[in-house]
Enzyme design. Structure first.
Site, PDB file in Angstrom:
ATOM      1  CB  SER A  19      -0.966  -0.043   1.195  1.00 29.09           C
ATOM      2  OG  SER A  19      -1.974   0.928   1.077  1.00 29.09           O
ATOM      3  CG  ASP A  52      -6.937  -2.510  -3.338  1.00 30.96           C
ATOM      4  OD1 ASP A  52      -7.587  -1.838  -2.515  1.00 30.96           O
ATOM      5  OD2 ASP A  52      -5.701  -2.651  -3.280  1.00 30.96           O
ATOM      6  CG  HIS A  97      -5.880  -2.316   0.485  1.00 31.54           C
ATOM      7  ND1 HIS A  97      -5.170  -1.902  -0.623  1.00 31.54           N
ATOM      8  CD2 HIS A  97      -5.278  -1.720   1.547  1.00 31.54           C
ATOM      9  CE1 HIS A  97      -4.201  -1.082  -0.249  1.00 31.54           C
ATOM     10  NE2 HIS A  97      -4.247  -0.964   1.068  1.00 31.54           N
TER      11      HIS A  97
END
Length: 279
Positions: free
Chosen positions: A153, A224, A257
């Site tokens: 991320s 995501d 995610h």
């Protein structure tokens, strides 16, 4: 490795972003990142660093950067389970700082972030400080050891920013970038400063050869809902169009995610191949 454990580790962050309506029309005020709005240099106090030592012959060292709101410990525990006995993992913890995306609420972060899009204002000061911290963590490694940086991320974004600094030969503040990188990994991330990357590298001596030879692995889930798949895909395309010739982009249907064992397996195979690891 249990996929439920890996999913749960990131769940709190995903829910926190949902509370703040990521991707909505919500407008947050704050200083213009990377502009003249900040005149004083910020102080960055990095947290604890966790080290996973190689179980076999030490051939490579990788600094691994966690995502927004996380810490180095959680990723060090995951990386220790990977069948990569020749890699030393260094897992630092980002400074706690106010995050514009969260209305100024503090969180561990490698830089401030106002929006997760190509048009977001960039916190160059924060990115430079974090990239320099990565360099400092790698600076004491033996000269024969291959060096890399990776992350998840925001940690992936910071790793890709480090890659562009290495290729350009300097940070965004024009200080020289002193470390040679042999591999860069970004999971569920994005490329900061993507719109100006080609201009940054144009005419820089040695940049073309460094970009062409630097292996980069990008992985992104198509489901995501935090860092959108399209942003990750565009980041890969921008790297390729800017002269990075060894970019591998892996997509995963149904993946949100977080990370899953299949992704970690491909990471292990890629690192073993690109770094020439034994075993």
């Amino acid at each position: 490795m249990s996929s439920d454990i890996v999913k749960d580790k990131k769940g709190a962050f995903v829910e926190f972003l949902r509370v703040f309506s990521l991707g909505s029309n919500m407008s947050l005020s704050g200083p213009a990142l990377g502009s003249g709005a900040r005149t004083a240099r910020r102080a960055f106090e990095f947290g604890r660093t966790y080290v996973v030592r190689p179980k076999g012959k030490h051939q490579a060292t990788i600094v691994w950067l966690h995502g927004l709101g996380d810490n180095g410990l959680s990723w060090s525990q995951l990386l220790e389970t990977l069948p990569l006995p020749n890699i030393k993992w260094i897992c630092p913890t980002a400074p706690s700082q106010p995050i514009t995306l969260f209305g100024g609420f503090p969180s561990t972060a490698w830089c401030d972030v106002s929006d997760l899009s190509e048009d977001a204002n960039e916190d160059l000061e924060g990115l430079d400080a974090s990239a320099a911290h990565v360099v400092s963590l790698l600076s004491t490694e033996p000269p024969h050891i291959k060096l890399g940086v990776g992350g998840f991320s925001m940690g992936a974004a910071t790793s890709l920013y480090s890659a562009t600094c290495f290729v350009e030969g300097k940070y965004g503040n024009h200080d020289p970038y002193p470390t040679n990188l042999s591999a860069v990994v970004g999971l569920s991330g994005w490329l900061p400063c993507s719109k100006v990357l080609s201009n940054r590298l144009e005419g820089v001596e040695g940049a073309a050869s460094r970009a062409a030879s630097l292996p980069i692995l990008l992985c992104h889930g198509k489901a995501d809902d935090v860092v959108r798949f399209k942003l990750g895909e565009k980041s890969s395309q921008k790297l390729s169009s800017s002269g990075f010739q060894d970019v591998t982009f892996k997509m995963y249907n149904g993946l949100g995610h977080y990370t899953i064992p299949e992704e970690m397996d491909e990471l292990c195979a890629w690192l073993t191949s690109k770094l020439g690891l034994e075993g």
